[in-house]
Design a protein around this motif. Structure first.
Motif, PDB file in Angstrom:
ATOM      1  N   GLY A 206       4.558 -19.337  -4.375  1.00 24.33           N
ATOM      2  CA  GLY A 206       4.759 -17.908  -3.851  1.00 24.33           C
ATOM      3  C   GLY A 206       5.770 -17.086  -3.148  1.00 24.33           C
ATOM      4  N   ARG A 207       6.720 -18.051  -3.259  1.00 24.51           N
ATOM      5  CA  ARG A 207       8.529 -17.355  -2.911  1.00 24.51           C
ATOM      6  C   ARG A 207       8.822 -16.208  -3.274  1.00 24.51           C
ATOM      7  NH1 ARG A 207      13.044 -17.281  -2.924  1.00 24.51           N
ATOM      8  NH2 ARG A 207      13.402 -18.263  -5.537  1.00 24.51           N
ATOM      9  N   VAL A 208       8.823 -16.663  -4.229  1.00 24.32           N
ATOM     10  CA  VAL A 208       9.534 -15.292  -5.459  1.00 24.32           C
ATOM     11  C   VAL A 208       7.745 -14.140  -5.574  1.00 24.32           C
ATOM     12  CG1 VAL A 208       9.559 -14.692  -7.716  1.00 24.32           C
ATOM     13  CG2 VAL A 208      10.183 -16.811  -6.660  1.00 24.32           C
ATOM     14  N   LYS A 209       7.622 -14.510  -5.547  1.00 25.43           N
ATOM     15  CA  LYS A 209       6.319 -13.353  -5.217  1.00 25.43           C
ATOM     16  C   LYS A 209       6.213 -12.148  -3.869  1.00 25.43           C
ATOM     17  CE  LYS A 209       0.926 -12.436  -5.091  1.00 25.43           C
ATOM     18  NZ  LYS A 209      -0.066 -13.059  -5.267  1.00 25.43           N
ATOM     19  N   ARG A 210       6.012 -13.698  -2.551  1.00 28.51           N
ATOM     20  CA  ARG A 210       6.383 -12.247  -1.774  1.00 28.51           C
ATOM     21  C   ARG A 210       7.724 -12.280  -1.304  1.00 28.51           C
ATOM     22  NH1 ARG A 210       1.460 -12.474  -0.089  1.00 28.51           N
ATOM     23  NH2 ARG A 210       0.546 -14.268   1.606  1.00 28.51           N
ATOM     24  N   GLU A 211       8.755 -12.144  -2.510  1.00 21.24           N
ATOM     25  CA  GLU A 211      10.195 -11.671  -2.482  1.00 21.24           C
ATOM     26  C   GLU A 211       9.872 -10.334  -2.981  1.00 21.24           C
ATOM     27  OE1 GLU A 211      13.423 -13.912  -4.043  1.00 21.24           O
ATOM     28  OE2 GLU A 211      13.519 -15.012  -2.219  1.00 21.24           O
ATOM     29  N   ALA A 212       8.608 -10.546  -4.080  1.00 25.85           N
ATOM     30  CA  ALA A 212       8.817  -9.138  -4.855  1.00 25.85           C
ATOM     31  C   ALA A 212       7.599  -8.120  -3.626  1.00 25.85           C
ATOM     32  CB  ALA A 212       8.294  -9.717  -5.931  1.00 25.85           C
ATOM     33  N   GLU A 213       6.985  -8.694  -3.574  1.00 21.22           N
ATOM     34  CA  GLU A 213       6.105  -7.964  -2.619  1.00 21.22           C
ATOM     35  C   GLU A 213       7.088  -7.277  -1.529  1.00 21.22           C
ATOM     36  OE1 GLU A 213       1.995  -8.380   0.368  1.00 21.22           O
ATOM     37  OE2 GLU A 213       2.925 -10.419  -0.910  1.00 21.22           O
ATOM     38  N   GLY A 214       8.084  -8.041  -0.785  1.00 17.00           N
ATOM     39  CA  GLY A 214       8.669  -7.016   0.139  1.00 17.00           C
ATOM     40  C   GLY A 214       9.796  -6.196  -0.374  1.00 17.00           C
ATOM     41  N   ALA A 215      10.215  -6.452  -1.905  1.00 22.70           N
ATOM     42  CA  ALA A 215      10.887  -5.759  -2.140  1.00 22.70           C
ATOM     43  C   ALA A 215      10.103  -4.165  -2.993  1.00 22.70           C
ATOM     44  CB  ALA A 215      12.085  -6.233  -3.806  1.00 22.70           C
ATOM     45  N   GLN A 216       8.768  -4.556  -2.891  1.00 22.90           N
ATOM     46  CA  GLN A 216       8.036  -2.860  -3.492  1.00 22.90           C
ATOM     47  C   GLN A 216       7.937  -2.106  -2.674  1.00 22.90           C
ATOM     48  OE1 GLN A 216       6.622  -1.478  -6.835  1.00 22.90           O
ATOM     49  NE2 GLN A 216       6.873  -0.362  -5.442  1.00 22.90           N
ATOM     50  N   ALA A 217       7.654  -2.967  -1.263  1.00 21.65           N
ATOM     51  CA  ALA A 217       7.524  -2.332   0.656  1.00 21.65           C
ATOM     52  C   ALA A 217       9.115  -1.910   0.883  1.00 21.65           C
ATOM     53  CB  ALA A 217       7.151  -3.463   1.388  1.00 21.65           C
ATOM     54  N   GLN A 218       9.555  -2.442   0.414  1.00 17.00           N
ATOM     55  CA  GLN A 218      11.246  -0.878   0.949  1.00 17.00           C
ATOM     56  C   GLN A 218      11.636  -0.159   0.181  1.00 17.00           C
ATOM     57  OE1 GLN A 218      12.974  -1.578   3.701  1.00 17.00           O
ATOM     58  NE2 GLN A 218      12.620  -3.946   4.084  1.00 17.00           N
ATOM     59  N   LEU A 219      11.229  -0.920  -1.607  1.00 16.01           N
ATOM     60  CA  LEU A 219      10.980   0.572  -2.520  1.00 16.01           C
ATOM     61  C   LEU A 219      10.480   1.387  -1.928  1.00 16.01           C
ATOM     62  CD1 LEU A 219      12.648   2.169  -4.775  1.00 16.01           C
ATOM     63  CD2 LEU A 219      10.884   1.121  -6.283  1.00 16.01           C
ATOM     64  N   ASP A 220       9.172   1.236  -1.011  1.00 12.22           N
ATOM     65  CA  ASP A 220       8.228   2.199  -1.223  1.00 12.22           C
ATOM     66  C   ASP A 220       8.741   3.290   0.561  1.00 12.22           C
ATOM     67  OD1 ASP A 220       6.465   1.708  -2.876  1.00 12.22           O
ATOM     68  OD2 ASP A 220       5.449   0.078  -1.874  1.00 12.22           O
ATOM     69  N   ALA A 221       9.429   1.889   1.228  1.00 14.56           N
ATOM     70  CA  ALA A 221       9.868   2.472   2.480  1.00 14.56           C
ATOM     71  C   ALA A 221      10.789   4.061   1.623  1.00 14.56           C
ATOM     72  CB  ALA A 221      10.128   1.767   3.094  1.00 14.56           C
ATOM     73  N   SER A 222      11.779   3.935   1.260  1.00 17.34           N
ATOM     74  CA  SER A 222      12.568   3.967   0.750  1.00 17.34           C
ATOM     75  C   SER A 222      12.440   5.748   0.482  1.00 17.34           C
ATOM     76  CB  SER A 222      14.025   3.646  -0.215  1.00 17.34           C
ATOM     77  OG  SER A 222      14.643   2.437   0.413  1.00 17.34           O
ATOM     78  N   THR A 223      11.509   5.568  -0.592  1.00 18.46           N
ATOM     79  CA  THR A 223      10.694   6.731  -0.864  1.00 18.46           C
ATOM     80  C   THR A 223      10.051   7.640   0.325  1.00 18.46           C
ATOM     81  OG1 THR A 223      10.554   5.435  -3.044  1.00 18.46           O
ATOM     82  CG2 THR A 223       9.582   7.900  -2.545  1.00 18.46           C
ATOM     83  N   LEU A 224       9.124   6.992   0.995  1.00 16.80           N
ATOM     84  CA  LEU A 224       8.974   7.619   2.269  1.00 16.80           C
ATOM     85  C   LEU A 224       9.600   8.417   3.044  1.00 16.80           C
ATOM     86  CD1 LEU A 224       6.099   4.985   2.579  1.00 16.80           C
ATOM     87  CD2 LEU A 224       6.308   7.695   1.965  1.00 16.80           C
ATOM     88  N   ASP A 225      11.181   7.277   3.553  1.00 21.43           N
ATOM     89  CA  ASP A 225      11.887   8.211   3.775  1.00 21.43           C
ATOM     90  C   ASP A 225      12.718   9.172   2.990  1.00 21.43           C
ATOM     91  OD1 ASP A 225      14.523   8.055   5.968  1.00 21.43           O
ATOM     92  OD2 ASP A 225      15.308   7.102   4.485  1.00 21.43           O
ATOM     93  N   ALA A 226      12.948   9.308   2.434  1.00 20.45           N
ATOM     94  CA  ALA A 226      12.863  10.680   1.966  1.00 20.45           C
ATOM     95  C   ALA A 226      11.866  11.898   1.755  1.00 20.45           C
ATOM     96  CB  ALA A 226      13.145  10.224  -0.329  1.00 20.45           C
TER      97      ALA A 226
END
Length: 472
Positions: free
Chosen positions: A146-166
């Protein structure tokens, strides 16, 4: 070959669905108190997304629209969203097989003197000619842990964080624009009161000068009135500087030069009591404030990194394969004898890496702890900001009420003084003296009104400015 290849794909797909290492993200408890410490209004306006429209102020509406369109802060936040979206897209691509197609034309000759040159009958065999190739290659990491799955999960969370930052930047910007605008209006009201006070001091000085020239008052009385006039002149002279600073701030917030910002003070009536805004419950702040949701998204991303770090302890399996044609004659390139292929998995198992994986895992876990502490700290700060704004509004309202009583009493005293002056019982200097308190109180009330409206902007910002989670 086709059956073997299909079997390999089925086996790898089954293995990839086995497990996902690392902890699954769980949102922490907010632990918000049941109520704010400061008294919150029982009823009031609900903040909408474009909350400033509730004040029906055309100039404020225009400033907010200009800020949302031209603010460099929002532009930078939008760019961060696009960057995070690109990273997420690249990470999601790692979940799929990679297929490359290429062709080659090589003119080659092998050495007759090399130790690897084949020899037949005592003669070196030399290859000399043109070789043409056409080949497709396939690569796919089997996400067994699940390494690749966790990387995608983390990237999605970072995208959410960027949207919320805006979203948080939008809340802060619109509240700061309103606060600066209301400060500018309060200064205009204060300027009106200051000019009236200055005119009163000028009249008092004329009367004092006349009485001094007539010998009916002392030098001390004259100089006292002169000093009061000079003080009023200084306050009037300093007002443009204070107004310029606020206008400069507004220009910067709205993304324009100070010289391009035009506001009309004459079209505005004096500030009155700001409308009450419903603060809600402390537990609602998670739905109200985007910076709190952003903090949770960052915690989610940090949690995913733990899974990525744990996966480094396990074998990495990658399926690779290629299929194509290779021939010295272009006309024979796509013939069956020119066909070539290879397919099979490769396995990499970490044996000794000097403690790197352990250190990475410890660092990832520490990042989770840091992100959790950051969320709790931000939650406490959010509660404090709302309490501060409510306390400011409550305290200013009490002072305004006391000043209104002062103004009423002082105005009554002024009316009596004017009546006595009309009857010849007192001099005009007594009238100007009676004007001192109501005029000074009017200036204080203008400043207090400005403070009330600034606290309203502070409350809007502390509550999240009308932002809410999708569906919230």
């Amino acid at each position: 070959m086709n059956a073997k290849f299909s079997l390999s794909l089925l086996l790898t797909a089954a293995l990839a669905a086995c497990t996902t290492v690392g902890p699954n993200y769980q949102a922490p408890a907010a632990n918000a108190p049941a109520a704010y410490r400061a008294a919150a209004p029982a009823a009031g306006a609900e903040l909408q997304r474009d909350w400033w429209l509730m004040f029906n102020d055309a100039q404020l509406n225009a400033l907010e629209a200009q800020a949302l369109q031209a603010s460099p802060t929002l532009a930078a936040a939008a760019a961060r969203i696009e960057r995070a979206r690109a990273v997420f897209g690249a990470t999601k691509a790692d979940e799929l097989p990679r297929l490359d197609v290429g062709g080659s034309v090589t003119n080659l000759r092998t050495s007759a003197k090399s130790v690897t040159t084949p020899v037949l009958g005592g003669q070196a065999i030399v290859f000399d000619g043109t070789q043409t190739g056409l080949q497709a290659s396939l690569g796919w990491e089997i996400d067994l842990w699940g390494r690749v799955k966790r990387e995608a999960e983390g990237a999605q969370a970072q995208l959410d964080a960027s949207t919320l930052d805006a979203a948080a930047a939008r809340v802060a910007l619109t509240a700061d624009v309103a606060a600066a605008y209301w400060q500018w209006r309060a200064l205009a009201d204060e300027g009106t009161a200051l000019q009236r006070l200055r005119d009163s001091r000028a009249n008092a000085f004329k009367v004092a000068q006349t009485r001094f020239d007539a010998g009916s008052s002392t030098t001390q009385d004259l100089e006292r009135v002169r000093a009061e006039l000079a003080s009023a002149d200084a306050d009037v002279a300093d007002l443009p500087r204070r107004q310029s600073l606020v206008l400069n701030q507004l220009a910067a917030l709205t993304g324009q030069g100070s010289a391009d910002l035009k506001l009309q003070a004459s079209a505005q009536s004096p500030l009155t009591t700001p409308p009450a805004i419903r603060a809600g419950l402390p537990s609602e702040l998670l739905q109200r404030r985007p910076d709190l949701a952003q903090s949770l998204a960052q915690l989610h991303a940090a949690t995913a990194q733990v899974g990525i770090a744990e996966a480094a302890f396990y074998p990495s399996i990658r399926l690779t394969g290629s299929f194509g044609y290779q021939s010295k004659e272009l006309g024979d390139l796509l013939s069956a004898p020119a066909r070539l292929y290879n397919v099979g998995p490769s396995i990499s198992l970490p044996i000794f890496e000097g403690g790197r994986n352990k250190a990475n895992l410890a660092g990832a876990k520490a990042q989770v702890d840091e992100s959790l502490a950051a969320f709790r700290g931000r939650m406490l700060q959010a509660l404090r900001e709302v309490d501060d704004a409510l306390a400011e509004l409550q305290g200013r309202a009490a002072v305004v009420e006391a000043q209104n009583q002062t103004l009423a009493s002082a105005s009554q005293a002024l009316t009596v003084a004017k009546s006595r002056y009309d009857k010849g019982a007192v001099s005009y200097l007594d009238v100007t003296e009676a004007e001192r308190t109501p005029l000074a109180t009017e200036r204080a009330l203008a400043q207090l009104r400005g403070a009330q409206w600034a606290a309203t902007a502070q409350l809007v910002k502390a509550l999240g400015g009308g932002w809410a989670t999708p569906g919230g």
